[in-house]
Design an enzyme around this catalytic site. Structure first.
Site, short mmCIF file in Angstrom:
data_model
loop_
_atom_site.label_atom_id
_atom_site.label_comp_id
_atom_site.label_asym_id
_atom_site.label_seq_id
_atom_site.Cartn_x
_atom_site.Cartn_y
_atom_site.Cartn_z
N ARG A 67 -29.09 -39.62 -96.74
CA ARG A 67 -27.70 -39.13 -96.84
C ARG A 67 -27.40 -38.31 -95.58
O ARG A 67 -27.46 -37.08 -95.59
CB ARG A 67 -27.53 -38.28 -98.09
N ASN A 91 -24.15 -43.70 -109.12
CA ASN A 91 -23.45 -42.42 -109.39
C ASN A 91 -21.94 -42.61 -109.23
O ASN A 91 -21.14 -42.22 -110.08
CB ASN A 91 -23.91 -41.33 -108.42
N ASP A 92 -21.57 -43.20 -108.10
CA ASP A 92 -20.14 -43.42 -107.89
C ASP A 92 -19.62 -44.61 -108.68
O ASP A 92 -18.48 -44.61 -109.14
CB ASP A 92 -19.85 -43.61 -106.39
N ARG A 127 -27.64 -43.98 -94.22
CA ARG A 127 -26.26 -44.18 -94.66
C ARG A 127 -25.35 -43.43 -93.71
O ARG A 127 -25.59 -42.27 -93.40
CB ARG A 127 -26.08 -43.63 -96.07
N GLU A 157 -20.45 -49.37 -104.83
CA GLU A 157 -20.24 -48.17 -105.66
C GLU A 157 -18.79 -48.03 -106.11
O GLU A 157 -18.42 -47.05 -106.74
CB GLU A 157 -20.74 -46.92 -104.95
N HIS A 160 -23.22 -33.96 -106.19
CA HIS A 160 -24.18 -33.87 -105.09
C HIS A 160 -25.01 -32.59 -105.18
O HIS A 160 -26.16 -32.57 -104.78
CB HIS A 160 -23.48 -34.02 -103.74
N ARG A 181 -17.26 -36.99 -111.09
CA ARG A 181 -18.67 -36.67 -111.35
C ARG A 181 -18.98 -35.20 -111.14
O ARG A 181 -20.05 -34.72 -111.51
CB ARG A 181 -19.60 -37.56 -110.50
N CYS A 241 -29.72 -47.28 -105.61
CA CYS A 241 -30.11 -46.00 -105.01
C CYS A 241 -29.42 -44.82 -105.69
O CYS A 241 -29.58 -43.68 -105.28
CB CYS A 241 -29.83 -45.99 -103.51
C1 PEP Z 1 -24.30 -43.17 -105.48
O1 PEP Z 1 -23.07 -43.02 -105.48
O2 PEP Z 1 -24.92 -43.63 -106.45
C2 PEP Z 1 -25.10 -42.78 -104.30
C3 PEP Z 1 -26.37 -43.08 -104.23
O3 PEP Z 1 -24.49 -42.07 -103.33
P1 PEP Z 1 -24.08 -40.53 -103.50
O4 PEP Z 1 -24.74 -40.01 -104.74
O5 PEP Z 1 -24.55 -39.81 -102.29
O6 PEP Z 1 -22.59 -40.60 -103.60
MG MG Z 2 -22.05 -42.64 -103.64
#
Ligand code: PEP
Ligand code: MG
Length: 597
Positions: free
Chosen positions: A324, A481-482, A360, A458, A217, A492, A529
């Site tokens: 977020r 991402n997750d 979210r 995710e 993040h 990550r 996203c």
């Molecule tokens: C993701 O996990 O891809 C996402 C968009 O949420 P975050 O990056 O805030 O975990």
């Molecule tokens: Mg996420």
């Protein structure tokens, strides 16, 4: 695609050589570029003090000097706190002076102001380390207190200790405030998402950190600042000195320290070229994002705070695909109440002027925690994070849902639930939502009765049991991402496994492609996203998988639009299918190159 840090082999020898080199010597470090562009400026060393305390031995002859250094820091912080209390305007809330007094009391407690001196003398350890030992003991005692209010006061202990640590660093090689923020490049060991969000108020030229993954993040916020940044440099904080000239190449992940004139001229030229490219892209702002064969593509934005909306509108985004909301909860001692949250959500809804705003619900836990809260157990990424945390804290969740529902009266608000894996999490969320709606109905508070509820895909379990989600939810948003983190079992935020973070892994591609295909078939709107949506190297692949809705940080919208405008869906679909059929990484890369040619 995301670039990975260079192998670390031989780095220890390199580090020793650099440490031994005279000040001003030129050298290069490699990390992972998280935010494109080139920054040229001067190093500004930033310390998230608490995390960076090392232990070292003090020579017997220097012990009293070390004690003096510690005592000076205590005196300095006492003066600082007293000064703040004296300068408090009469209009300041009463709690402010109560807090300052509390901090003064904590500072004067023997645990913090005297026992570290004993430890320095008896154990011949440095003052910072001695202080941290005492802090850990005190925090442990606070943790055992039953009363939740008193237990939380351990945060005040931590804050006082942080002040002391900073004061001690100030007595040695203090980082000065840079002469000009615009030419300052922040060099830190680590920056939390909360630290990063504070940097939004500044105008630094670039960021580099020793640790962190490209989709942590912190990196995501760095990217949203649209300044060049590199993470995972390992030794930058130790090797770079305050005020040294730096070049940050955020695309290649290269940090050049004290470049010579020839290198500097080369990077100045590259930087001008990139600026020209950015200016050219601006011409696309008012064009509709439509493929060569006429498919309209929705390009939405990810935001962290209401002030990001301005940039979203400038980029010509068609909505907010991901707000977020947990960033409203960071960098503060209290929690934002319902009215404060409502104002933030309403502001975004109104500024987007009828375009969708996807809020979210809180994704706290893992690397984002409210001040002083536990990071989520022994393995935070797998712990009480996101919807799990909200369902465990129903009051907090209800407060947020009430604020969102109230804001929905002022625009096109949608609710997005993060980290879903189980049907019962959706059912519980719906039950809490229904209860929240009922309380608003009783009070006659207006809200959008048609408000739609979506879920983030995710966790691989969700991607593999889509029916459960599509039957209950109005829309889906794939958080790559997750999804990548959990599919490949790599944290990550951990740069030591960053080289295993692979958006092109066949398992990842299958999960993404299947989610898009099945959602399209069932006519359930689906977006991506995660960071992949803003990666120009992935645009044509995702279009080929059938994706028509992307959400990314605002700075990427025009570059992605450029990709959309040059794509013919009928051409990319067959190549995307071939990519899905191969499990050979080289073949996959070759096909991707063909797709993007
Ligand atoms: C993701 O996990 O891809 C996402 C968009 O949420 P975050 O990056 O805030 O975990
Ligand atoms: Mg996420």
């Amino acid at each position: 695609m995301t670039r990975l840090p260079k192998a670390e082999a031989g780095n220890e020898a390199l580090v020793s050589a650099i440490v031994a080199a005279p000040a001003g010597a030129s050298f290069t470090l490699h990390g992972a570029g998280v935010s494109g562009g080139i920054a040229i400026g001067y190093a500004h060393l930033v310390s998230t003090a608490r995390l960076e305390v090392a232990r070292y031995e003090i020579a017997a002859a220097d012990v009293e000097e070390e004690v003096r250094r510690f005592n000076n820091a205590v005196a300095e912080v006492r003066g600082e706190l007293a000064g703040l209390a004296a300068a408090m305007p009469p209009s300041a809330p009463a709690e402010m002076s109560a807090f300052l007094n509390l901090h003064l009391m904590i500072l004067d407690d023997a645990h913090l102001s005297q026992l570290p001196c004993t430890a320095i003398r008896t154990r011949r350890c440095n003052a910072e380390w001695a202080l941290m030992q005492q802090m850990d003991l005190l925090v442990q005692q606070f943790d055992e207190i039953q009363d939740p209010y008193l237990r939380e006061r351990k945060q005040d202990v931590v804050q006082v200790v942080e002040r002391l640590l900073k004061a001690m660093m100030g007595t040695g090689h203090a980082p000065k405030t840079p002469a000009s923020e615009e030419t300052a490049i922040v060099v830190a060991h680590d920056l939390s998402p909360a630290d990063m969000i504070l940097f939004k108020q500044h105008h630094f030229a670039g960021f580099v950190t020793d640790v962190g993954g490209v989709t942590s993040h912190s990196a995501i916020v760095a990217r949203s600042l649209t300044i060049p940044a590199i993470v995972g440099l390992h030794h930058a904080r130790d090797l770079v000195r305050e005020g040294e000239l730096l070049i940050v190449d955020g695309r290649e992940g290269v940090l050049i320290v004290n470049p010579d004139r020839r290198v500097l001229a080369e990077y100045e030229m590259r930087s001008r070229r990139m600026e020209a490219e950015r200016r050219k892209l601006k011409r696309l702002r008012s064009m509709r994002a439509t493929t060569l064969d006429g498919a309209p593509i929705d390009l939405q934005v990810n935001i962290e705070l209401p002030q990001d909306v301005e940039e979203a509108r400038d980029a010509g985004a068609t909505g907010v695909g991901l707000f977020r909301s947990e960033y409203l909860f960071l960098n503060r001692d209290d929690l934002p109440g319902e009215d404060e949250q409502f104002e933030a959500y309403r502001k975004v809804a109104q500024m987007m002027d009828g375009l969708p705003v996807t809020i979210r619900t809180l994704d706290l836990g893992a690397d984002k925690s409210v001040n002083g809260a536990d990071r989520g157990g022994p393995n935070p990424a797998l712990g009480l994070r996101a919807i799990r945390f909200c369902l465990a804290e129903p009051q907090m969740f209800m407060t947020q849902l009430r604020a969102i529902l109230r804001a929905s009266h002022y625009g096109r608000v949608r609710v997005l639930i993060p980290m879903l894996a189980h049907a019962h999490e959706i059912e519980q969320t719906f039950a809490i939502l229904a209860h929240t709606k009922a309380t608003l109905d009783q009070l006659g508070v207006p809200y959008d009765r048609e408000i739609t509820i979506g879920g983030m895909i995710e966790i691989p379990a969700a991607a593999l049991s889509l029916g459960v989600f599509m039957r209950r939810l109005d829309f889906l948003s794939i958080g790559t991402n997750d999804l990548i983190q959990y599919t490949l079992a790599i944290d990550r935020t951990d740069d030591t496994v960053a080289h295993l973070y692979d958006p092109l892994h066949p398992a990842v591609l299958h999960l993404i492609a299947n989610t898009i295909r099945k959602a399209n078939k069932a006519k359930v709107p689906v977006a991506v996203c995660g960071e992949m949506a803003g990666d120009t190297a992935a645009t044509r692949l995702l279009l080929g998988f059938g994706l028509r809705q992307f959400s990314m940080h605002p700075a990427q919208v025009l570059a992605i639009k450029e990709q959309v405008l040059r794509t013919r869906i009928t051409e990319v679909e067959p190549v995307a299918r071939r990519i899905l059929r191969t499990d050979d990484p080289d073949r996959c890369l070759a096909l991707l190159q063909k797709l993007n040619a």
